[in-house]
Each structure stands twice: as C-alpha cells, then as structure tokens.
Design an enzyme around this catalytic site. Sequence first.
Site, PDB file in Angstrom:
ATOM      1  N   LYS A 219       0.848  -1.198   0.000  1.00  0.00           N
ATOM      2  CA  LYS A 219       0.000   0.000   0.000  1.00  0.00           C
ATOM      3  C   LYS A 219       0.880   1.244   0.000  1.00  0.00           C
ATOM      4  O   LYS A 219       1.474   1.607   1.011  1.00  0.00           O
ATOM      5  CB  LYS A 219      -0.915   0.040   1.232  1.00  0.00           C
ATOM      6  CG  LYS A 219      -2.007   1.078   1.088  1.00  0.00           C
ATOM      7  CD  LYS A 219      -2.325   1.840   2.349  1.00  0.00           C
ATOM      8  CE  LYS A 219      -1.555   3.088   2.556  1.00  0.00           C
ATOM      9  NZ  LYS A 219      -1.754   4.184   1.593  1.00  0.00           N
TER      10      LYS A 219
ATOM     11  N   GLU B 230       9.201  17.376  14.661  1.00  0.00           N
ATOM     12  CA  GLU B 230       9.508  17.158  13.242  1.00  0.00           C
ATOM     13  C   GLU B 230       8.588  18.028  12.385  1.00  0.00           C
ATOM     14  O   GLU B 230       7.365  17.975  12.541  1.00  0.00           O
ATOM     15  CB  GLU B 230       9.314  15.687  12.858  1.00  0.00           C
ATOM     16  CG  GLU B 230       9.725  15.430  11.416  1.00  0.00           C
ATOM     17  CD  GLU B 230       9.478  14.006  10.948  1.00  0.00           C
ATOM     18  OE1 GLU B 230       8.375  13.489  11.167  1.00  0.00           O
ATOM     19  OE2 GLU B 230      10.400  13.423  10.345  1.00  0.00           O
TER      20      GLU B 230
ATOM     21  N   GLU C  74       9.691   2.353  10.692  1.00  0.00           N
ATOM     22  CA  GLU C  74      10.686   3.424  10.522  1.00  0.00           C
ATOM     23  C   GLU C  74       9.940   4.742  10.497  1.00  0.00           C
ATOM     24  O   GLU C  74       9.081   4.940   9.637  1.00  0.00           O
ATOM     25  CB  GLU C  74      11.487   3.217   9.229  1.00  0.00           C
ATOM     26  CG  GLU C  74      12.417   2.031   9.264  1.00  0.00           C
ATOM     27  CD  GLU C  74      13.459   2.128  10.373  1.00  0.00           C
ATOM     28  OE1 GLU C  74      13.770   3.244  10.823  1.00  0.00           O
ATOM     29  OE2 GLU C  74      13.934   1.069  10.812  1.00  0.00           O
TER      30      GLU C  74
ATOM     31  N   GLY D 211       6.843   5.854   7.936  1.00  0.00           N
ATOM     32  CA  GLY D 211       5.946   7.004   7.965  1.00  0.00           C
ATOM     33  C   GLY D 211       6.121   7.756   9.273  1.00  0.00           C
ATOM     34  O   GLY D 211       7.189   7.699   9.891  1.00  0.00           O
ATOM     35  N   SER D 212       5.058   8.404   9.700  1.00  0.00           N
ATOM     36  CA  SER D 212       5.161   9.263  10.886  1.00  0.00           C
ATOM     37  C   SER D 212       5.025   8.455  12.178  1.00  0.00           C
ATOM     38  O   SER D 212       4.490   7.340  12.171  1.00  0.00           O
ATOM     39  CB  SER D 212       4.069  10.328  10.827  1.00  0.00           C
ATOM     40  OG  SER D 212       2.812   9.701  10.856  1.00  0.00           O
TER      41      SER D 212
ATOM     42  N   GLY E 224       2.734   5.137  13.010  1.00  0.00           N
ATOM     43  CA  GLY E 224       3.480   3.953  13.450  1.00  0.00           C
ATOM     44  C   GLY E 224       2.933   3.397  14.749  1.00  0.00           C
ATOM     45  O   GLY E 224       2.779   2.178  14.908  1.00  0.00           O
TER      46      GLY E 224
END
Length: 484
Positions: A176, A386, A253, A229-230, A234
């Site tokens: 995906k 971030e 990650e 992703g973020s 996650g």
Amino acid sequence: METNRSVHRNLIGGQWCEASDVTQNINPSDTRETVGVYARGGTAEAEQAVAAARAAFPAWSCTSPQLRHDILVRAAQEVMSRKNELGHLLSSEEGKTLPEGIGEVTRAANVLAFMAGESLRIPGDRTPGLMAGSDTEVTREPLGVVGVISPWNFPMAIPAWKIAPALAFGNTVVFKPAELVPGSAWALVDILQRAGLPDGVLNLVMGSGSQVGGVLSSHPQVDAISFTGSVPTGRRIAVDCVSGPVMKRMQLEMGGKNPLVILDDADLAIAVECAVQGAFFSTGQRCTASSRFIVTEGIHDRFVAAVIHRLEGLKIGHALDPATHIGPVVDEKQLFVDLSYIDIGRKEGAHLAWGGQRLELAAPGFYLQPALFTEVSPSMRVGREEIFGPVASVTRVRDFDEALHVANDTEFGLAAGICTTSLRYASQFKRHSQAGIVKVNQATSGLDYHLPFGGRKASSYGPREQGRYAVDFYTLIKTAYTSA
Ligand code: NAD
C-alpha cells in the site's frame, strides 16, 4: 504493460483490477497538471489482496532462490534502463528535482540487484548438538504475507527496499503506497510483475491509510508489517499488530529531528555544505534531514552568515527545470504545516534569519523559500518537533559536551552528524550519539544501500532495514535437532 488504459489499476492476484474510486495524481510543481489517474481501493480490495497473497505463499515460499534472484535481476535491469523516464515521473508527482528523482530510481534499481544476490546468500548454521549423536541446524524460512506501507517522500526507493527483500527471502506481499505518489509505486509493481512473478506474489492496493493500511495492520492472515511514515501512524499500526489473535512481526521506521553539530574546529566550507545539503535539498522532506544545527560559539556567526550566503544562491522552482536546486513542497497540507511552524518559531521568540516566505512562481505550485531560524533554544517547538519541510534551526552552545547533550535531548534518534577536524570529538560523538546513523563531516542524509538503516527511540521499532541485515526481519529462524 498496462499502458493504454487511462486509469492505473490495482494488482490483485495477478489481475489489474478496477476500483470504485480514483485518485488524480497532481504535480506539486504545477497544480494544473495531472500526472496520472490511479485506482483508489478500499477495504474490500485490501481483503482480496491479502487472500491472494496468502494463496500464493505456499508455492512461492518453496521456489528456488535462483528463480527469485533472476526475477529481481530482470526488474533491476528494467528500472535502471528506464531511470530517466521513471525519475521524471517521480519528480513530477513528489516534487524533488529531476537529478534527485533519477538518483532515487537508480537507488531502487541497485537495491533490487543487491537483494537478488541476497536471495542466494540466506545464512544458516549447522553445528554438533550437545547430546551424543545429535546434529543441530539453524535455518531461516520465509515468514509469510508481508504488508508493506510506505510514505510519500521516497516513492520508489522505500518500496523497493521493503518489497525486494520480502520477495528475495520467499515472502508474498501486499503493498500500500502513500496516496500522494501512486505513480512510482505502480511503475515498480508493473516492472516486478512483468519480470516473472507468479500471480498473487506481489499485490498492489492503492488507497487510504486508514482503510487499506488499516486492513493490513489488523488482518489475521498478514504475518508482518514493514511500515515507514510518521510516529503517530506507526504507533497506531503497532497497536493493531499486537491486538489480533496472532501478534505480527513489525518494522516501523518513523520520524526524526536530526542534529548536525558544528564545532569551532570544523572546516567551515564542509560544515556549510553538510548543513545546506542535509537540511534543505529534497525540500527538507527526508527523514534523515538535519533540521537542528547545534553550533559552538566560536564559529556560530561565521557559520550562520555562510549558510545564508549559500541559501541566497539557491533557485527554488519547478522540479523538472534544470536550473532548480530545490523543488516544491509535496502538497498544500504539508506547505501549511511548514508555514505554521515558521509562525510558531517567530512567536516562540526564535529569529527568522532567512527565508520562510511562500513563493508565487509562473507555474502554480507549493513553493517555499527555505527558512533558517537562529537563537533557537532546545525547548522551543521548532527545535523539538519534526516539521518535515525546508526549515532548520540554529542553537548556540558553549562546547562539545553541551552540543552532545543538546543533540541527544530529543525523543527521536534516526540520524546525527558532526562537523569537526578533531578525531577525539568525532570518536566521542560516534560512540555517544543516541542515533541509529552517525555521520562525520557528511550531511545526515544520503546513505549507502548496502548498509543497515534505522534509528533509535521514537524513530524506529523493530529490526533494521536494508543491506544483509534485512534478512532478520524477513525470515523466521528455526532450530532443528536430529538423531540418526
Ligand atoms: P504517514 O504516517 O502519514 O503515512 C505513511 C503511510 O501510512 C501512508 O501510506 C499512509 O497512507 C499510511 N497510513 C496512514 N494511516 C494509517 C493507518 N491508520 N493504518 C495503516 N496505514 C496508515 O507519513 P507520511 O506523511 O506519508 O510520511 C512522512 C513521515 O514519514 C515523516 O514523519 C518522515 O520522517 C517519515 N519517514 C521516515 C523514514 C524512515 O526511514 N525513518 C523515511 C521516510 C519518511
């Protein structure tokens, strides 16, 4: 190749399938341009894809490594031979410059070729057992159906470095991609499928995170999730992965707030290059981007002046314009995030030393001047959270010890860098940095594909990606005892 259809469809069980909805893939450099139209699947397509991957697993998991090797090699060759065209597509949908786009496609081809070799090198052990007459073997087996969920900022390299090892070690995949960048994902899957994958081994379901991604992370027939992703996504996926009847293996990650320390003894030209490359190229949209410059007092003012001088010479523009150094922000939502943080920084009392303005260019796109904040204290939000855009902050520190403390004072731990000519400080930084990747006199971003990749703390969870370490996630270890 499915070239003459206007909608790029999902691949499920070897068939290119219609979906009830579509996504217009908009070019962030020029929002008048649609890069392509892509199917938008939902939970039903995700369920079908999981069933197809499950059905394909028994046969695929027993194939010869030679077959898997050959398919990956063919795919690598096609990706490499089409790198200019695919780089153009990637830059058109993501907004990184054409050299960056071609560079990413080249990396994807290299990863496919490297992982082809890894399929021939699956490690194992055979040793004498401790009981008389007992032989013991430690072998690795494919783990099953892997759900691959990827972000928008590396639309081809990240899918390649997850899908290639999954296939190399005998797993089947439901992939995906991020909604914003279906084009590169579709092209990669099309190439792998035509390289000879049996039906159902690799399935593509483009669609929303909560629907398609949600099915993958919670489905009992999915054995593992590899996600990039973020942090908030996650965490959600991690909860899904352990909530079902079978706890899934997971590799997450996630984000970063990567420090680059500049000491008084640094070579100023190298430090400026590391800072500008690491923070602002690829529009700052890299998980390894250095968004915090931590600078000792003796070099601080010279460093800030030199970075600003370098920023003044950069051209922000259309990703495909050869004169462009920095392309647009990926979409309007991310642009607003960047602008809102620039506003937050000002209100917190940081000094906006350069840039930070939205740019209106001839083509309507999401253009933003890189922003450099100075006088940022480690407690400010612009120095802690971030942002994922071309926004960097400078924090002034007394000495190496304070620099190391500030560098580590973060919830994240992906990459960290130091610019110094001191072997002692370089060694101490490598040893005591709380990051998964440490660079000395190099930009924090820009990594080798044959080495392990991943972070610590909130940046990463689970075994490392890439290089020969990838085998740890994508295989199950079995210990066998035999008496004759
Ligand atoms: P995101 O978390 O919004 O989305 C990532 C993927 O997860 C997308 O495919 C999305 O559709 C999917 N998703 C969203 N909600 C989901 C859900 N509930 N269940 C399952 N899947 C879901 O991240 P993004 O905005 O695409 O990417 C930017 C982030 O990625 C940044 O935080 C960046 O640091 C991080 N990133 C990390 C690395 C790394 O290797 N550490 C590399 C690149 C990007």
